[in-house]
Motif scaffolding. Structure first.
Motif, PDB file in Angstrom:
ATOM      1  N   LYS A  66       0.842  -1.208   0.000  1.00 44.33           N
ATOM      2  CA  LYS A  66       0.000   0.000   0.000  1.00 44.33           C
ATOM      3  C   LYS A  66       0.870   1.249   0.000  1.00 44.33           C
ATOM      4  CE  LYS A  66      -4.233   1.706   2.161  1.00 44.33           C
ATOM      5  NZ  LYS A  66      -3.904   3.128   2.134  1.00 44.33           N
ATOM      6  N   ASP A 108       0.633   4.443  -2.393  1.00 44.44           N
ATOM      7  CA  ASP A 108       0.127   5.685  -1.808  1.00 44.44           C
ATOM      8  C   ASP A 108       1.204   6.743  -1.612  1.00 44.44           C
ATOM      9  OD1 ASP A 108      -2.293   4.430  -1.762  1.00 44.44           O
ATOM     10  OD2 ASP A 108      -2.355   4.117   0.407  1.00 44.44           O
ATOM     11  N   PRO A 125       1.241  11.119  -1.882  1.00 40.24           N
ATOM     12  CA  PRO A 125       0.823  11.161  -0.474  1.00 40.24           C
ATOM     13  C   PRO A 125      -0.241  12.205  -0.174  1.00 40.24           C
ATOM     14  CG  PRO A 125       3.008  12.117  -0.741  1.00 40.24           C
ATOM     15  CD  PRO A 125       2.655  11.476  -2.046  1.00 40.24           C
ATOM     16  N   GLU A 143      -2.883  12.772  -1.682  1.00 40.85           N
ATOM     17  CA  GLU A 143      -4.228  12.265  -1.892  1.00 40.85           C
ATOM     18  C   GLU A 143      -4.834  11.681  -0.608  1.00 40.85           C
ATOM     19  OE1 GLU A 143      -4.182   9.559  -5.157  1.00 40.85           O
ATOM     20  OE2 GLU A 143      -3.838  11.136  -6.655  1.00 40.85           O
ATOM     21  N   SER A 144      -3.974  11.286   0.338  1.00 42.43           N
ATOM     22  CA  SER A 144      -4.475  10.755   1.603  1.00 42.43           C
ATOM     23  C   SER A 144      -5.082  11.837   2.478  1.00 42.43           C
ATOM     24  CB  SER A 144      -3.341  10.057   2.367  1.00 42.43           C
ATOM     25  OG  SER A 144      -2.861   8.942   1.652  1.00 42.43           O
ATOM     26  N   TYR A 145      -4.846  13.090   2.137  1.00 39.12           N
ATOM     27  CA  TYR A 145      -5.343  14.209   2.936  1.00 39.12           C
ATOM     28  C   TYR A 145      -6.295  15.091   2.124  1.00 39.12           C
ATOM     29  CZ  TYR A 145      -1.260  12.683   5.549  1.00 39.12           C
ATOM     30  OH  TYR A 145      -0.335  11.922   6.215  1.00 39.12           O
ATOM     31  N   LYS A 176      -0.458   7.514   9.578  1.00 40.81           N
ATOM     32  CA  LYS A 176      -1.049   7.386   8.247  1.00 40.81           C
ATOM     33  C   LYS A 176      -0.210   6.446   7.383  1.00 40.81           C
ATOM     34  CE  LYS A 176      -4.062   9.487   6.719  1.00 40.81           C
ATOM     35  NZ  LYS A 176      -5.510   9.203   6.550  1.00 40.81           N
TER      36      LYS A 176
END
Length: 217
Positions: free
Chosen positions: A148, A152, A156, A158-160, A186
């Protein structure tokens, strides 16, 4: 340009590979379905050799990058190169044992398809390198997290997505105020486990591509 690229990658130079010599006894495990003297399986051997060379290059690049960047300026680039090296080495072992290509980034699934005896030996080799770790507690979770992260951490932000800058900073402050619990991070990197797993896979993959009788001794 295309022809030059193909020629450059088909030429195998054994001096470019730096096989890892693990401490202690090497695992007794016999691989038997991927080396052949004719047909597509012979090309498969070449493919594995090329994958091995590229894996070692990516890992060497990661070391150079890690040493060149000051800690405070370090990005995830070296880590991503290590994960790429891990993926290539794991897929070499996967394809050599199962005689089919390993696709995707679900490392826990690739590892899980290997014979139990080979899984055990890889985990034992990793343990010899780094000692007790999360690989012993739950290696499936660690492998899943690495796969993952490989996807990701390339994007990175995009996670926020949807957070304001204030909300983003508040998340970090709250996490730090709780003494930065790893289970709430995270992105969790598992660096020691990665070191151990890379050591194990480098040893086994090197034996595969350099073997003339398909055996790991």
């Amino acid at each position: 340009m295309l022809n030059a690229y193909v020629v450059a990658h088909v030429t195998i130079n054994s001096t470019e590979s730096r096989p890892y010599a693990a401490k202690g006894a090497r695992p007794g495990y016999r691989l038997g379905r991927f080396l052949s003297s004719n047909g597509p399986l012979q090309m498969n051997k070449l493919k594995l050799q090329l994958m091995h060379r590229e894996a070692l290059r990516r890992l060497a690049d990661a070391e150079i990058l890690s040493k060149a960047m000051p800690p405070e300026e370090n990005s995830d680039s070296a880590y991503l190169l290590k994960l790429l090296g891990l993926e290539l080495l794991l897929k070499i072992v996967f394809e050599a044992e199962l005689n089919k290509p390993g696709g995707g980034h679900a490392y826990e699934k690739l590892f899980g398809e290997l014979p139990p005896s080979l899984q055990t030996k890889l985990l034992a080799l990793a343990g010899e390198r780094v000692g007790p770790s999360a690989l012993v507690e739950n290696h499936e979770l660690v492998l899943q997290k690495w796969g993952k992260n490989f996807v990701d951490l390339r994007y990175p932000w995009e996670s926020y997505e949807g957070l304001s800058e204030e909300q983003y900073l508040t998340l970090g402050e709250k996490w730090m105020s709780k003494d930065a619990p790893l289970e709430e991070a995270k992105f969790r990197y598992y660096p020691q486990e990665l070191l151990g797993c890379l050591s194990a896979l480098r040893l086994v993959a090197s034996e595969i591509v350099n073997s003339s009788d398909n055996a790991i001794t």
